[in-house]
Motif scaffolding. Structure first.
Motif, PDB file in Angstrom:
ATOM      1  N   ALA A  15     100.342  29.564   4.631  1.00 48.33           N
ATOM      2  CA  ALA A  15      99.248  28.893   5.326  1.00 48.33           C
ATOM      3  C   ALA A  15      98.410  29.932   6.048  1.00 48.33           C
ATOM      4  N   ILE A  16      97.235  29.513   6.471  1.00 50.26           N
ATOM      5  CA  ILE A  16      96.340  30.381   7.227  1.00 50.26           C
ATOM      6  C   ILE A  16      96.322  29.936   8.680  1.00 50.26           C
ATOM      7  N   GLY A 105      94.189  22.430   6.526  1.00 51.52           N
ATOM      8  CA  GLY A 105      93.997  22.384   5.084  1.00 51.52           C
ATOM      9  C   GLY A 105      94.158  23.706   4.366  1.00 51.52           C
ATOM     10  N   TYR A 106      94.053  24.818   5.095  1.00 48.44           N
ATOM     11  CA  TYR A 106      94.259  26.126   4.474  1.00 48.44           C
ATOM     12  C   TYR A 106      95.769  26.360   4.340  1.00 48.44           C
ATOM     13  N   ALA A 107      96.391  25.667   3.433  1.00 45.79           N
ATOM     14  CA  ALA A 107      97.848  25.733   3.307  1.00 45.79           C
ATOM     15  C   ALA A 107      98.251  25.220   1.935  1.00 45.79           C
ATOM     16  N   GLU A 108      99.525  25.437   1.594  1.00 50.05           N
ATOM     17  CA  GLU A 108     100.029  24.994   0.297  1.00 50.05           C
ATOM     18  C   GLU A 108     100.448  23.529   0.300  1.00 50.05           C
ATOM     19  N   TYR A 109     100.718  22.980   1.475  1.00 45.71           N
ATOM     20  CA  TYR A 109     101.050  21.564   1.616  1.00 45.71           C
ATOM     21  C   TYR A 109     100.407  21.046   2.897  1.00 45.71           C
ATOM     22  N   VAL A 110     100.073  19.752   2.901  1.00 45.52           N
ATOM     23  CA  VAL A 110      99.526  19.150   4.111  1.00 45.52           C
ATOM     24  C   VAL A 110      99.900  17.673   4.134  1.00 45.52           C
ATOM     25  N   ALA A 111     100.280  17.181   5.311  1.00 43.26           N
ATOM     26  CA  ALA A 111     100.570  15.759   5.509  1.00 43.26           C
ATOM     27  C   ALA A 111      99.330  15.082   6.069  1.00 43.26           C
ATOM     28  N   VAL A 112      98.957  13.950   5.480  1.00 38.35           N
ATOM     29  CA  VAL A 112      97.684  13.290   5.797  1.00 38.35           C
ATOM     30  C   VAL A 112      97.904  11.788   5.951  1.00 38.35           C
ATOM     31  N   PRO A 113      97.253  11.145   6.932  1.00 34.93           N
ATOM     32  CA  PRO A 113      97.288   9.685   6.978  1.00 34.93           C
ATOM     33  C   PRO A 113      96.788   9.093   5.665  1.00 34.93           C
ATOM     34  N   GLU A 114      97.479   8.087   5.172  1.00 24.98           N
ATOM     35  CA  GLU A 114      97.168   7.539   3.849  1.00 24.98           C
ATOM     36  C   GLU A 114      95.717   7.102   3.718  1.00 24.98           C
ATOM     37  N   GLY A 115      95.141   6.556   4.779  1.00 26.55           N
ATOM     38  CA  GLY A 115      93.779   6.055   4.707  1.00 26.55           C
ATOM     39  C   GLY A 115      92.731   7.125   4.476  1.00 26.55           C
ATOM     40  N   GLN A 116      93.089   8.373   4.685  1.00 21.11           N
ATOM     41  CA  GLN A 116      92.146   9.472   4.488  1.00 21.11           C
ATOM     42  C   GLN A 116      92.305  10.144   3.128  1.00 21.11           C
ATOM     43  N   ALA A 317      91.419  34.297   2.637  1.00 22.44           N
ATOM     44  CA  ALA A 317      90.607  33.367   3.418  1.00 22.44           C
ATOM     45  C   ALA A 317      89.507  34.073   4.212  1.00 22.44           C
ATOM     46  N   ALA A 318      89.796  35.256   4.728  1.00 27.16           N
ATOM     47  CA  ALA A 318      88.780  35.980   5.496  1.00 27.16           C
ATOM     48  C   ALA A 318      87.587  36.320   4.619  1.00 27.16           C
ATOM     49  N   GLN A 319      87.845  36.797   3.406  1.00 25.41           N
ATOM     50  CA  GLN A 319      86.755  37.113   2.492  1.00 25.41           C
ATOM     51  C   GLN A 319      85.989  35.849   2.101  1.00 25.41           C
ATOM     52  N   ALA A 320      86.704  34.748   1.928  1.00 28.75           N
ATOM     53  CA  ALA A 320      86.044  33.488   1.589  1.00 28.75           C
ATOM     54  C   ALA A 320      85.111  33.038   2.705  1.00 28.75           C
ATOM     55  N   GLN A 321      85.555  33.198   3.948  1.00 26.08           N
ATOM     56  CA  GLN A 321      84.681  32.828   5.065  1.00 26.08           C
ATOM     57  C   GLN A 321      83.482  33.765   5.157  1.00 26.08           C
ATOM     58  N   ASP A 322      83.666  35.032   4.803  1.00 23.62           N
ATOM     59  CA  ASP A 322      82.522  35.947   4.734  1.00 23.62           C
ATOM     60  C   ASP A 322      81.490  35.427   3.728  1.00 23.62           C
ATOM     61  N   LEU A 335      89.186  27.720  -1.315  1.00 23.66           N
ATOM     62  CA  LEU A 335      90.418  28.496  -1.366  1.00 23.66           C
ATOM     63  C   LEU A 335      91.347  27.814  -2.357  1.00 23.66           C
ATOM     64  N   VAL A 336      91.952  28.582  -3.229  1.00 20.76           N
ATOM     65  CA  VAL A 336      92.784  28.028  -4.290  1.00 20.76           C
ATOM     66  C   VAL A 336      94.211  28.533  -4.122  1.00 20.76           C
TER      67      VAL A 336
END
Length: 357
Positions: A15-16, A105-116, A317-322, A335-336
């Motif tokens: 993750a970032i 979201g800058y991570a390999e997994y994320v937990a999200v409320p179902e409605g989103q 991620a730093a280069q992507a933000q650049d 980011l992939v």
């Protein structure tokens, strides 16, 4: 950017994180625990994450994380369903989805409320879908749910070739409104017209108030979608039609300005300022429900097209933000993760489902 060593003995993910407020030097790759899908949540195996201006504002210390939200950056992702928490509907393991987040979201997994969480629109790749949730939710909630845009309305969009602007122009054209746009170069003006603007105004060389009045025959703008803020506040009010609505969603030109109340009252106008990130879960769920039902069909029909400028590996991620901050950017920066290489968009496992009671 620095990288913390992985510990292969624990189930962790890459993750970032930001080590503090600052520039690209605070962007750090870390190993953290894979989150658990709690009640009402789904766990997404992330394939791609979209970069937004809010991520850079947070990095600079100018966008506080809402209470209870993940500390890491990243407000939108695409990926596949990994598991579901208690009380969640029947999502199949591996289903391609995209989601609006409060962070992390800058991570390999994320937990999200179902409605989103919503399915990926037909005709959009799983990677490109990462750049849709934030911009679609922002444009729909502000233009339609907040400002009540209807067919025939004159709508001025500042920054017509930005992430928000380019989506807004296409959405407005699809809804039958009459979009106008501001931009800062001949190339960007041409791009605004391609995206559906009836006219494009060079804000560096022209007075957008005078041009809006000229284009509309003296009528003005029914709605203005503004990412600039204080710098444009007084002139935006000058450009409003009677009963016009100014919706401020960004502060690129400052956060403190003078509001000419007499002029605003004289046209029976209104000014609204909104943020998407701190809204309650229930509000976000309703926004995403409407996006799924009203916007996704327009995307699938090709009336709204997505554009990916560049995709970087997660650890860059730093280069992507650049790249996000460069003036010649023409679409979303993503980011992939390694999951994108391992899976495909149609890698659904029929009948399989991971559920955490």
């Amino acid at each position: 950017m620095t990288t913390q060593p992985r510990d292969a003995s624990h189930p962790t993910m890459q993750a970032i994180s930001y080590t503090g407020a600052g520039g690209r030097e605070v962007v750090t790759v870390v190993d953290s625990e894979i989150p658990v899908a709690g009640p009402g949540e789904v766990l997404i195996r992330v394939h791609a994450a979209g970069i937004n201006r809010a991520d850079l504002l947070q990095r600079a210390g100018n966008y506080p994380v809402p209470p209870g939200a993940p500390d890491g950056p990243g407000l939108e992702v695409s990926g596949t369903i990994e598991e579901t928490g208690a009380g969640v509907g029947p999502w199949e393991f591996g289903t391609p989805v995209c989601a609006l987040l409060t962070g992390g979201g800058y991570a390999e997994y994320v937990a999200v409320p179902e409605g989103q969480v919503v399915p990926v629109p037909d005709g959009v790749s799983l990677i490109d879908a990462a750049g849709l949730p934030e911009v679609a939710a922002t444009c729909w909630s502000n233009l339609v749910m907040e400002a009540g845009v209807q067919a025939g309305d004159w709508v001025l969009v500042h920054g017509g070739t930005g992430g928000i602007g380019s989506f807004a122009l296409q959405l407005l054209a699809a809804l039958g409104a009459r979009p106008l746009a501001t931009a800062g170069s001949p190339e960007k003006l041409e791009r605004c017209l391609e995206l559906g603007a009836e006219a494009a105004i060079n804000h560096r060389e022209e007075d957008f108030v005078e041009r809006v009045r000229e284009i509309t025959g003296g009528y003005g703008a029914d709605v203005i979608l503004d990412v600039i803020g204080a710098k444009y506040l007084e002139r935006n009010v000058d450009a409003l039609a009677r009963g016009g609505r100014l919706v401020v969603i960004g502060l690129q030109g400052g956060g403190s300005g003078t509001l000419p109340l007499g002029k605003l009252m004289g046209v029976n106008g209104s000014v609204t300022g909104t943020l998407l990130r701190p809204r309650p879960v229930q509000e976000k769920a309703e926004i995403m429900r409407q996006v799924r039902d009203q916007v996704w069909p327009l995307v699938s029909a090709g009336k709204i097209r997505t554009t990916t400028d560049t995709a970087f590996p997660l650890d860059r991620a730093a280069q992507a933000q650049d790249r996000f901050e460069e003036a010649d950017r023409t679409g979303k920066v993503l980011l992939v993760t390694e999951a994108a290489a391992a899976d495909t968009a149609d890698a659904v496992h029929p009948g399989a489902q991971r559920h955490r009671p």
